[in-house]
Design a protein around this motif. Structure first.
Motif, PDB file in Angstrom:
ATOM      1  N   ASN A   1      56.838 -55.258   9.219  1.00 33.76           N
ATOM      2  CA  ASN A   1      57.136 -55.556   7.883  1.00 33.76           C
ATOM      3  C   ASN A   1      56.310 -54.517   7.030  1.00 33.76           C
ATOM      4  N   PRO A   2      56.291 -53.266   7.034  1.00 29.80           N
ATOM      5  CA  PRO A   2      55.297 -52.194   6.600  1.00 29.80           C
ATOM      6  C   PRO A   2      55.075 -52.406   5.131  1.00 29.80           C
ATOM      7  N   THR A   3      53.531 -52.280   4.734  1.00 28.87           N
ATOM      8  CA  THR A   3      53.139 -52.660   3.661  1.00 28.87           C
ATOM      9  C   THR A   3      52.889 -51.262   2.887  1.00 28.87           C
ATOM     10  N   LYS A   4      52.451 -51.517   1.508  1.00 30.76           N
ATOM     11  CA  LYS A   4      52.175 -50.504   0.629  1.00 30.76           C
ATOM     12  C   LYS A   4      50.968 -50.036   1.184  1.00 30.76           C
ATOM     13  N   GLU A   5      49.805 -50.688   1.542  1.00 29.23           N
ATOM     14  CA  GLU A   5      48.608 -49.969   1.890  1.00 29.23           C
ATOM     15  C   GLU A   5      48.630 -48.999   3.431  1.00 29.23           C
ATOM     16  N   GLN A   6      49.573 -49.538   4.264  1.00 32.35           N
ATOM     17  CA  GLN A   6      50.081 -48.622   5.459  1.00 32.35           C
ATOM     18  C   GLN A   6      50.610 -47.465   5.093  1.00 32.35           C
ATOM     19  N   VAL A   7      51.518 -47.335   4.242  1.00 34.75           N
ATOM     20  CA  VAL A   7      52.146 -46.330   3.637  1.00 34.75           C
ATOM     21  C   VAL A   7      51.318 -45.311   2.800  1.00 34.75           C
ATOM     22  N   GLU A   8      50.371 -45.993   1.901  1.00 34.17           N
ATOM     23  CA  GLU A   8      49.602 -45.041   1.511  1.00 34.17           C
ATOM     24  C   GLU A   8      48.477 -44.428   2.175  1.00 34.17           C
TER      25      GLU A   8
ATOM     26  N   VAL B   1      58.991 -42.727   3.203  1.00 34.79           N
ATOM     27  CA  VAL B   1      58.127 -43.035   1.904  1.00 34.79           C
ATOM     28  C   VAL B   1      57.117 -42.231   1.878  1.00 34.79           C
ATOM     29  N   MET B   2      56.416 -42.244   3.089  1.00 36.03           N
ATOM     30  CA  MET B   2      55.090 -41.419   3.468  1.00 36.03           C
ATOM     31  C   MET B   2      55.451 -39.986   2.807  1.00 36.03           C
ATOM     32  N   ALA B   3      56.587 -39.430   3.321  1.00 35.40           N
ATOM     33  CA  ALA B   3      57.048 -37.996   3.217  1.00 35.40           C
ATOM     34  C   ALA B   3      57.280 -37.983   1.723  1.00 35.40           C
ATOM     35  N   MET B   4      57.715 -38.990   0.853  1.00 35.38           N
ATOM     36  CA  MET B   4      58.061 -38.897  -0.374  1.00 35.38           C
ATOM     37  C   MET B   4      56.785 -38.764  -1.350  1.00 35.38           C
ATOM     38  N   PHE B   5      55.944 -39.779  -0.858  1.00 32.72           N
ATOM     39  CA  PHE B   5      54.702 -40.176  -1.764  1.00 32.72           C
ATOM     40  C   PHE B   5      53.540 -38.812  -1.555  1.00 32.72           C
TER      41      PHE B   5
ATOM     42  N   SER C   1      49.693 -39.068  -7.840  1.00 29.94           N
ATOM     43  CA  SER C   1      49.069 -40.446  -7.659  1.00 29.94           C
ATOM     44  C   SER C   1      48.576 -40.750  -6.405  1.00 29.94           C
ATOM     45  N   ASP C   2      47.588 -41.578  -6.417  1.00 29.38           N
ATOM     46  CA  ASP C   2      47.256 -42.449  -5.009  1.00 29.38           C
ATOM     47  C   ASP C   2      47.655 -43.735  -5.136  1.00 29.38           C
ATOM     48  N   ASP C   3      48.487 -44.056  -5.838  1.00 28.16           N
ATOM     49  CA  ASP C   3      49.119 -45.403  -5.910  1.00 28.16           C
ATOM     50  C   ASP C   3      50.731 -45.379  -5.749  1.00 28.16           C
ATOM     51  N   LEU C   4      51.151 -45.890  -4.408  1.00 26.63           N
ATOM     52  CA  LEU C   4      52.688 -45.780  -4.294  1.00 26.63           C
ATOM     53  C   LEU C   4      53.414 -46.344  -5.198  1.00 26.63           C
ATOM     54  N   TRP C   5      52.989 -47.510  -5.951  1.00 27.65           N
ATOM     55  CA  TRP C   5      53.661 -48.457  -6.974  1.00 27.65           C
ATOM     56  C   TRP C   5      53.791 -47.646  -8.294  1.00 27.65           C
ATOM     57  N   ASP C   6      53.197 -46.502  -8.329  1.00 32.42           N
ATOM     58  CA  ASP C   6      53.617 -45.756  -9.604  1.00 32.42           C
ATOM     59  C   ASP C   6      55.195 -45.251  -9.471  1.00 32.42           C
ATOM     60  N   TYR C   7      55.699 -45.212  -8.305  1.00 28.80           N
ATOM     61  CA  TYR C   7      57.090 -44.822  -8.056  1.00 28.80           C
ATOM     62  C   TYR C   7      57.911 -45.804  -7.206  1.00 28.80           C
ATOM     63  N   ALA C   8      57.576 -46.975  -7.556  1.00 27.00           N
ATOM     64  CA  ALA C   8      58.379 -48.201  -7.104  1.00 27.00           C
ATOM     65  C   ALA C   8      59.117 -48.827  -8.018  1.00 27.00           C
ATOM     66  N   GLY C   9      59.864 -49.793  -7.909  1.00 32.49           N
ATOM     67  CA  GLY C   9      60.475 -50.483  -8.799  1.00 32.49           C
ATOM     68  C   GLY C   9      59.763 -52.047  -8.687  1.00 32.49           C
TER      69      GLY C   9
END
Length: 393
Positions: free
Chosen positions: A73-80, A108-112, A117-125
């Motif tokens: 279950n990939p996490t925000k931290e792994q993707v960042e 999502v890595m490719a998108m981010f 930003s260094d925070d993926l959740w800037d682009y999340a819902g």
């Protein structure tokens, strides 16, 4: 019930069939240095898939960096972390080699990675994401799927978990499609029986949910029924004999068709409900959670008689040729689960309590609220909690 209009955007070039990984080097790849994303497990290396992929990329002159930290279950931290490696290494291409979690992470890595930003959740819902627009286009990416479960190779978003707030949500952009997808069933021969079943049912539920969705339409009907029919015909065969290449091939086809279902229709609240379960209990495999919910979930809609004819159609597609009433669908669904050895999965084995039902229902609506308008009719949190309670064992 089917709408007579639809929109479809599927720009991914799909290389489908046994042995297609061997043709990746013949493609014009949209980059010169790739981050190759694999899981934290051993299968990609042990089965030779990573070496084969690196060799194919090398033939095209693409340099590679391997990122091997994606979990189930990939996490925000792994993707960042993966995106930061892309930035540090100057990669201009991402290649996902693995199952749905790996492909979701790669896209999502490719998108981010190109964003400021260094925070993926800037682009999340979800309920803590900031929903900022992307400042830059995402990087191109290539999907090489080694499982038949999510259809992630042909859709534009990935499911990512933020552990501290228990959000498991879709993150992506409308242009997040892979440039190329390799769907080679030879890469799926090594999937163990239980995970073959979990993944196959995940693909099945994408299409079952889409078929009763308010967004269903002639295009989605076509791909959904193809997926349902092929899962019904071949999943138990693949679970019983993982080396059955014909069964693996038709399951791979069903999986990709279910990906197209999400592009033209969408999943309903069952997926949101499972995301809430595995957000709270990350050890729960997504497909297993969907199986646990499924009988109670679809029975809820059958009892409301909101799409009776569609349940009869789905029962027939699953192999019950003489189906004549909605309840026949439950019989067909349970029969397939029994044939695959997954009919007795229990929420309690993963720490889910019956008294958590309302909390899970509220989490599902708060984090994946976009799924609920796709349902055949409106629901309350209490009704969704009732489905959890009916499914609990």
């Amino acid at each position: 019930m089917s709408q007579l209009t639809y929109q479809f955007w599927g720009p991914t070039k799909v290389l489908f069939g046994a042995g297609q990984l061997n043709h990746l080097h013949e493609q014009q790849l949209p980059g010169t240095k790739a981050l190759v994303v694999i899981s934290s497990g051993t299968s990609a290396r042990a089965n030779g898939y990573l070496d084969r992929t690196l060799a194919e990329l090398a033939q095209t002159g693409v340099k590679t960096v391997v990122f091997d930290k994606v979990q189930a279950n990939p996490t925000k931290e792994q993707v960042e972390e993966g995106a930061f490696v892309i930035r540090e290494q100057g990669c201009d291409l991402v290649v996902g080699l693995g199952g749905g979690s790996v492909l979701d992470s790669a896209k999502v890595m490719a998108m981010f990675a190109p964003q400021p930003s260094d925070d993926l959740w800037d682009y999340a819902g979800g309920f803590t994401g900031r929903r900022l627009p992307l400042a830059n286009p995402g990087l191109p990416w290539v999907a090489i799927t080694t499982t038949a479960g999510t259809g992630s190779e042909v859709d534009s978003s990935g499911v990512i978990t933020k552990l501290d707030t228990r959000e498991k949500i879709d993150v992506g952009s409308p242009n997040g499609f892979a440039a190329i997808a390799v769907v080679d069933p030879e890469l799926m021969l090594s999937v163990p029986p239980a995970f073959t079943a979990y993944q196959g049912f995940d693909a099945l539920f994408h299409s079952l949910e889409g078929h009763i969705s308010r967004l269903s339409n002639p295009f989605s009907d076509m791909v959904q029924l193809a997926a349902i029919t092929n899962v019904g015909t071949y999943l138990a065969r693949a679970v019983t004999d993982g080396s059955d290449l014909e069964a693996r091939t038709f399951l791979a086809f069903a999986n990709t068709m279910s990906g197209y279902s999400m592009c033209t229709s969408d999943c309903t609240s069952e997926h949101a409900m499972e995301h809430a379960m595995s957000a709270h209990h990350p050890a729960l495999p997504h497909g297993a959670g969907l199986i646990m919910l499924s009988r109670a979930y679809f029975q809820f809609w059958i009892d409301r008689h909101v799409c009776d004819a569609r349940f009869v159609t789905m029962a027939r597609a699953l192999g019950k040729a003489d189906a004549s009433e909605p309840q026949d669908f439950i019989e067909a669904l349970v029969s397939l689960q029994e044939a695959c050895g997954v009919a007795d999965l229990r929420m309690s084995d993963y720490g889910i309590r019956r008294e958590d039902a309302l909390t899970l229902a509220q989490n599902a609506r708060a984090t994946m609220g976009g799924s609920f308008p796709c349902d055949p009719a409106e629901t309350t949190d209490e009704e969704i909690a009732g489905i959890y309670e009916a499914a609990w064992r």
